[in-house]
Design a protein around this motif. Structure first.
Motif, PDB file in Angstrom:
ATOM      1  N   ARG A  57       0.817  -1.203   0.000  1.00 54.73           N
ATOM      2  CA  ARG A  57       0.000   0.000   0.000  1.00 54.73           C
ATOM      3  C   ARG A  57       0.862   1.269   0.000  1.00 54.73           C
ATOM      4  NH1 ARG A  57      -3.720   0.900  -2.374  1.00 54.73           N
ATOM      5  NH2 ARG A  57      -4.267   2.638  -1.048  1.00 54.73           N
ATOM      6  N   ILE A  58       2.020   1.222   0.680  1.00 57.96           N
ATOM      7  CA  ILE A  58       2.926   2.375   0.668  1.00 57.96           C
ATOM      8  C   ILE A  58       3.451   2.598  -0.749  1.00 57.96           C
ATOM      9  CG2 ILE A  58       5.179   3.204   1.459  1.00 57.96           C
ATOM     10  CD1 ILE A  58       4.544   1.848   4.166  1.00 57.96           C
ATOM     11  N   GLY A  61       0.803   4.001  -2.837  1.00 55.28           N
ATOM     12  CA  GLY A  61       0.607   5.413  -2.496  1.00 55.28           C
ATOM     13  C   GLY A  61       1.614   6.299  -3.195  1.00 55.28           C
ATOM     14  N   GLU A  64       0.765   6.676  -6.842  1.00 59.66           N
ATOM     15  CA  GLU A  64      -0.305   7.634  -7.108  1.00 59.66           C
ATOM     16  C   GLU A  64       0.210   9.072  -7.010  1.00 59.66           C
ATOM     17  OE1 GLU A  64      -3.567   7.156  -8.008  1.00 59.66           O
ATOM     18  OE2 GLU A  64      -3.025   5.044  -8.227  1.00 59.66           O
ATOM     19  N   GLN A  68       0.469  11.199  -1.080  1.00 61.06           N
ATOM     20  CA  GLN A  68      -0.232   9.996  -0.632  1.00 61.06           C
ATOM     21  C   GLN A  68       0.773   8.941  -0.159  1.00 61.06           C
ATOM     22  OE1 GLN A  68      -2.829   8.320  -3.587  1.00 61.06           O
ATOM     23  NE2 GLN A  68      -3.720   6.845  -2.157  1.00 61.06           N
ATOM     24  N   GLY A  69       1.902   8.833  -0.809  1.00 62.93           N
ATOM     25  CA  GLY A  69       2.940   7.888  -0.401  1.00 62.93           C
ATOM     26  C   GLY A  69       3.504   8.234   0.972  1.00 62.93           C
ATOM     27  N   TRP A  72       0.923   7.371   3.606  1.00 62.89           N
ATOM     28  CA  TRP A  72       0.914   5.930   3.878  1.00 62.89           C
ATOM     29  C   TRP A  72       2.170   5.511   4.642  1.00 62.89           C
ATOM     30  CZ3 TRP A  72      -2.103   1.747   3.857  1.00 62.89           C
ATOM     31  CH2 TRP A  72      -3.372   1.886   3.301  1.00 62.89           C
TER      32      TRP A  72
END
Length: 168
Positions: A57-58, A61, A64, A68-69, A72
């Motif tokens: 998920r990181i 992120g 994206e 966002q990264g 996360w």
């Protein structure tokens, strides 16, 4: 805190434990519970899965957007990891508690079967105490015909009176 070697019985190697697990999987009679011994392995695999999920998920992120990264990486990722590991731990401890209850109930059942005949012999030797008969002398009826025990409420007609109890 005990180490892994202190929990294992003396003289049992890790390969012996693995062998017992494999033989337990092949036990089609279900004579021994295997799940409680598998819980540490399941917990370890769950931690690895939670870490991989968080790292994935990181990475997604950062793919994206940079913001966002970072979110996360700093906030959401660790919170997700702790939530997944915490939920897994709670679930496994609940499962272990159920297995422990089952073991204790089985022990109680064995004890009950062992003493079953002994309690019947003791009950036969004891005299019966008939204390309800003392109350039957105090019984009377009111104007509606309902029976009344002197110290208690009226008993409607057709209902059993506690003073009539003869089985004690």
């Amino acid at each position: 805190m005990e180490s892994q070697s202190e929990q294992r019985p003396v003289g049992v190697s890790p390969f012996g434990e693995i062998r017992r697990l494999v033989l337990g999987l092949a036990d089609v009679q279900f004579s021994e519970m295997l799940t409680p011994r598998l819980l540490p392995t399941i917990y370890g695999l769950g931690i690895v899965f939670a870490a991989l999920l968080t790292l994935y998920r990181i990475a997604m992120g950062f793919r994206e957007s940079w913001g966002q990264g970072v979110a996360w990486l700093v906030i959401v990722g660790p919170a997700t990891f702790l939530a997944v590991v915490g939920a897994l731990r709670i679930g496994l401890e609940f499962m272990l508690a159920i297995f422990r209850v089952v073991v204790h109930v089985e022990r109680l059942d064995e004890i009950a079967h062992r003493i079953h005949g002994q309690t019947e012999e003791i009950a036969e030797d004891l005299p019966r105490i008939q204390f309800w008969r003392a109350f039957s002398r105090l019984r009377r009826t009111d104007s509606s015909g309902a029976r009344v025990v002197s110290a208690g409420p009226a008993v409607p007609p057709g209902r059993p009176d506690p003073a009539d109890r003869r089985d004690c």
